[in-house]
Design an enzyme around this catalytic site. Structure first.
Site, PDB file in Angstrom:
ATOM      1  CG  LEU A   9      -1.966  -1.145   1.232  1.00 38.22           C
ATOM      2  CD1 LEU A   9      -2.825  -1.069   2.488  1.00 38.22           C
ATOM      3  CD2 LEU A   9      -2.841  -1.131  -0.023  1.00 38.22           C
ATOM      4  N   GLY A  10       2.158   1.097  -0.087  1.00 36.74           N
ATOM      5  CA  GLY A  10       3.072   2.245  -0.122  1.00 36.74           C
ATOM      6  C   GLY A  10       3.193   2.820  -1.522  1.00 36.74           C
ATOM      7  CD  GLN A  11       6.661   7.313  -4.160  1.00 37.53           C
ATOM      8  OE1 GLN A  11       7.625   7.065  -3.442  1.00 37.53           O
ATOM      9  NE2 GLN A  11       6.641   8.319  -4.999  1.00 37.53           N
ATOM     10  CG  ASP A  29       0.766  -2.144   3.747  1.00 43.59           C
ATOM     11  OD1 ASP A  29       1.401  -1.617   2.805  1.00 43.59           O
ATOM     12  OD2 ASP A  29       0.802  -1.729   4.922  1.00 43.59           O
ATOM     13  CE1 TYR A  35      16.087   5.444   2.554  1.00 46.53           C
ATOM     14  CE2 TYR A  35      14.634   3.863   3.613  1.00 46.53           C
ATOM     15  CZ  TYR A  35      15.121   4.472   2.471  1.00 46.53           C
ATOM     16  OH  TYR A  35      14.627   4.097   1.240  1.00 46.53           O
TER      17      TYR A  35
HETATM   18  C1  VAH Z   1      13.342   8.707   1.067  1.00 41.07           C
HETATM   19  N1  VAH Z   1      12.012   8.300  -0.925  1.00 41.07           N
HETATM   20  O1  VAH Z   1      13.303   9.907   0.771  1.00 41.07           O
HETATM   21  C2  VAH Z   1      13.017   7.704  -0.036  1.00 41.07           C
HETATM   22  C3  VAH Z   1      14.230   7.367  -0.863  1.00 41.07           C
HETATM   23  C4  VAH Z   1      16.295   8.223  -2.004  1.00 41.07           C
HETATM   24  C5  VAH Z   1      15.107   8.562  -1.141  1.00 41.07           C
HETATM   25  O2  VAH Z   1      14.966   6.328  -0.336  1.00 41.07           O
HETATM   26  O3  VAH Z   1      13.624   8.295   2.177  1.00 41.07           O
END
Ligand code: VAH
Length: 326
Positions: A10-12, A34, A142
């Site tokens: 359900l994500g982008q 999801d 991340y």
């Molecule tokens: C983010 N859309 O902004 C993601 C992506 C390169 C950016 O990994 O965290």
């Protein structure tokens, strides 16, 4: 690849990968999942759907067993800006969730696609023509989970023979589903605001170059890599891929070709600016081109044209479109 499971559907990316794969492999061969239920407005857009919280291995097991899955597109993740607000959750979802998928893939002999990101690079990485193999010392949770994920997926390939593959996605732009919690989200928000209000206040500085890619190219990259002849792959996790590199000012100027009175303002968010500043300006994706024929279709010009056209249909009635001076 015949029986496919998408996590984070359900994500982008997932919400468009679902329909892309159903068209290519048949509705009955693609199962979306999801942690969230399918929203009312999407019920007629999603095919077979199951609830999966990737932190609960039993839920993954039961779906893979029930549908005899042979390929998993594992998209469930916490993105960069959201991750900085809750690093503990980002680690759990992005690493423990991935580990659950890899363990089950090992047992059921499933292939696994896991996207990495330009976020897997940090300030000490060469910023221009960033090589396929180079320094990877990101300073965001991340990015750190993306490097760990790349290494974990490569480990499962070399240690257990699990067919793991991935690409380092740039910022992805799409009109179907709004992204959530990303640093590159400005490049999607700007289109909605430009069409609805003819102005946008950008949270990144005007000359912040970032790699970007239109969703049709992102779907093409993921599926073409998974369909590629494995004997040609000199890498597994993960390939540099990009389509274009631009800054907010250049995107605003391209939008002004369709909305001449569009007004771009800037109110820099220091947290997301610091994240963006640690990422490359432009990747070298020649290895993906050589190994599996990667070739994007959309540059800034073509993407902007298509986004404006598709969002006008999504946001406005036909009468409003006729009245709209775009
Ligand atoms: C983010 N859309 O902004 C993601 C992506 C390169 C950016 O990994 O965290």
């Amino acid at each position: 690849m015949k029986r496919i499971l998408i996590t984070g559907a359900l994500g982008q990316i997932g919400s468009e990968l679902d329909s892309f794969l159903r068209k290519r492999y048949g509705n009955e061969n693609v199962i979306s999942s999801d942690i969230k239920p399918v929203p009312e407005g999407m019920l007629n857009q999603v095919g077979l759907f199951e609830h999966i919280d990737c932190l609960d291995a039993r839920e993954i097991y039961s779906v893979i067993e029930k549908y005899k899955i042979d390929t998993v597109f594992h998209l469930a993740a916490v993105l960069s800006a959201s991750g900085e607000k809750n690093p503990q959750l980002a680690w759990k979802v992005n690493i423990n969730g991935l580990h659950n998928v890899l363990e089950i893939a090992r047992e059921y002999k499933c292939a696994v696609f896991t996207p990495s990101s330009i976020a897997a690079f940090g300030s000490s990485t060469p910023k221009d023509n960033t090589p396929q193999e180079t320094i990877q010392r990101p300073n965001t949770i991340y990015g750190l989970t993306k490097v760990t994920g790349e290494l974990l997926c490569d480990y499962y390939y070399t240690k257990y023979g699990v067919d793991t593959r991935g690409v380092r996605f740039p910022g992805i732009i799409s009109y179907a589903t709004l992204p959530g919690g990303g640093t590159t989200d400005y490049a999607v928000e700007i289109f909605y605001e430009a069409l609805k209000n003819k102005k946008y206040t950008c949270f990144l500085d005007k000359d912040t170059y970032l790699d970007m890619m239109y969703m049709p190219d992102a779907l093409k990259a993921a599926v073409n890599l998974m369909e590629a002849d494995p004997s040609r792959l000199k890498h597994r996790n993960a390939y540099n891929v990009t389509a274009e590199s631009f800054n907010p000012e250049q995107l605003a100027d391209e939008i002004k070709k369709y909305i001449p009175d569009f007004e771009m303002n800037y109110d820099v968010d220091p947290i997301r600016q610091a994240i963006a500043d640690s990422w490359p300006n432009r990747l070298d994706d020649s290895t993906a081109k050589e190994d599996w024929g990667w070739s994007p279709d959309y540059d800034l010009k073509a993407m902007t044209k298509d986004m404006i056209e598709k969002l006008k249909i999504k946001l406005f009635t036909s009468e409003q479109r006729r009245a709209y001076s775009v």
